[in-house]
Enzyme design. Sequence first.
Site, short mmCIF file in Angstrom:
data_model
loop_
_atom_site.label_atom_id
_atom_site.label_comp_id
_atom_site.label_asym_id
_atom_site.label_seq_id
_atom_site.Cartn_x
_atom_site.Cartn_y
_atom_site.Cartn_z
N GLU A 1 50.80 24.79 36.66
CA GLU A 1 50.07 25.42 35.75
C GLU A 1 50.78 25.67 34.36
OE1 GLU A 1 48.57 28.56 39.18
OE2 GLU A 1 50.29 28.99 37.83
N GLU B 1 49.54 37.34 41.78
CA GLU B 1 50.84 37.58 40.36
C GLU B 1 50.08 38.66 39.27
OE1 GLU B 1 51.61 34.17 42.49
OE2 GLU B 1 49.96 34.13 41.04
N ASP C 1 39.84 27.78 45.39
CA ASP C 1 39.47 27.97 46.87
C ASP C 1 38.35 28.90 46.93
OD1 ASP C 1 42.12 29.35 46.01
OD2 ASP C 1 41.53 30.45 47.62
#
Length: 228
Positions: free
Chosen positions: A12, A174, A197
């Site tokens: 990321e 997070e 997902d």
Amino acid sequence: MIIGVIGAMQIEIDNLKKTLENPSYESISGVEFVKGTIGGTEVVAAVSGVGKVFAAICTEAMILTYHVDMVINIGVAGTLCKELGVMGIAVADMVVQHDMNTSALGDPIGLLSGINEIYLPCDKKMMATLKECLDEKERKYRVGTIATGDMFMHDKHQKDKLHERFNAIAAEMEGGSIGHVCYVNKVPFAILRTISDGEGGAMDYATFAEKAAQIGIEIVVDFIKKIA
């Protein structure tokens, strides 16, 4: 202005590093921070690690060391609603920690004891800028609550329960913790998550996580140039 960017995983942040001019590196509490500029704007980026504790450590260190003016969290998430499929984008207007549960003491599920809030609001200006970037790139997105907890949500029953309880559109590990640290430090924050997902759970994640992360990076680079 100094903008902080936090991702949970290396994929990321790696491509964001490539766009930074004059990068410098520093390790604090086991987290590597990279500081540089994008279009003349100072940026500090870091990979927090997976989960709420790692995210909190990274965010607090970033705020106290670099005195960032705002924090944006990017990464991937699982969808909790039919409107967001794989590669769709969730923009948080609020974050909630779905695994905070002192309901045995009479509290509502999700209550953050000490600040007595369930939902923490994201910064409106940052949200508006993210939406502008997404509209320009013609990306499919939805704005809503993003739910955070220390578990990979793959079970349909669990996902449905999260959506019903918190009206959440996506789940990850997070953002709520980052929002919590920013909230107590009075630092504006935003959360942008690309859906990696869907119904396929972990199988989808393995297939699409890297591509989903790259989409988030493209948006955040545009965001940095606009918000400055």
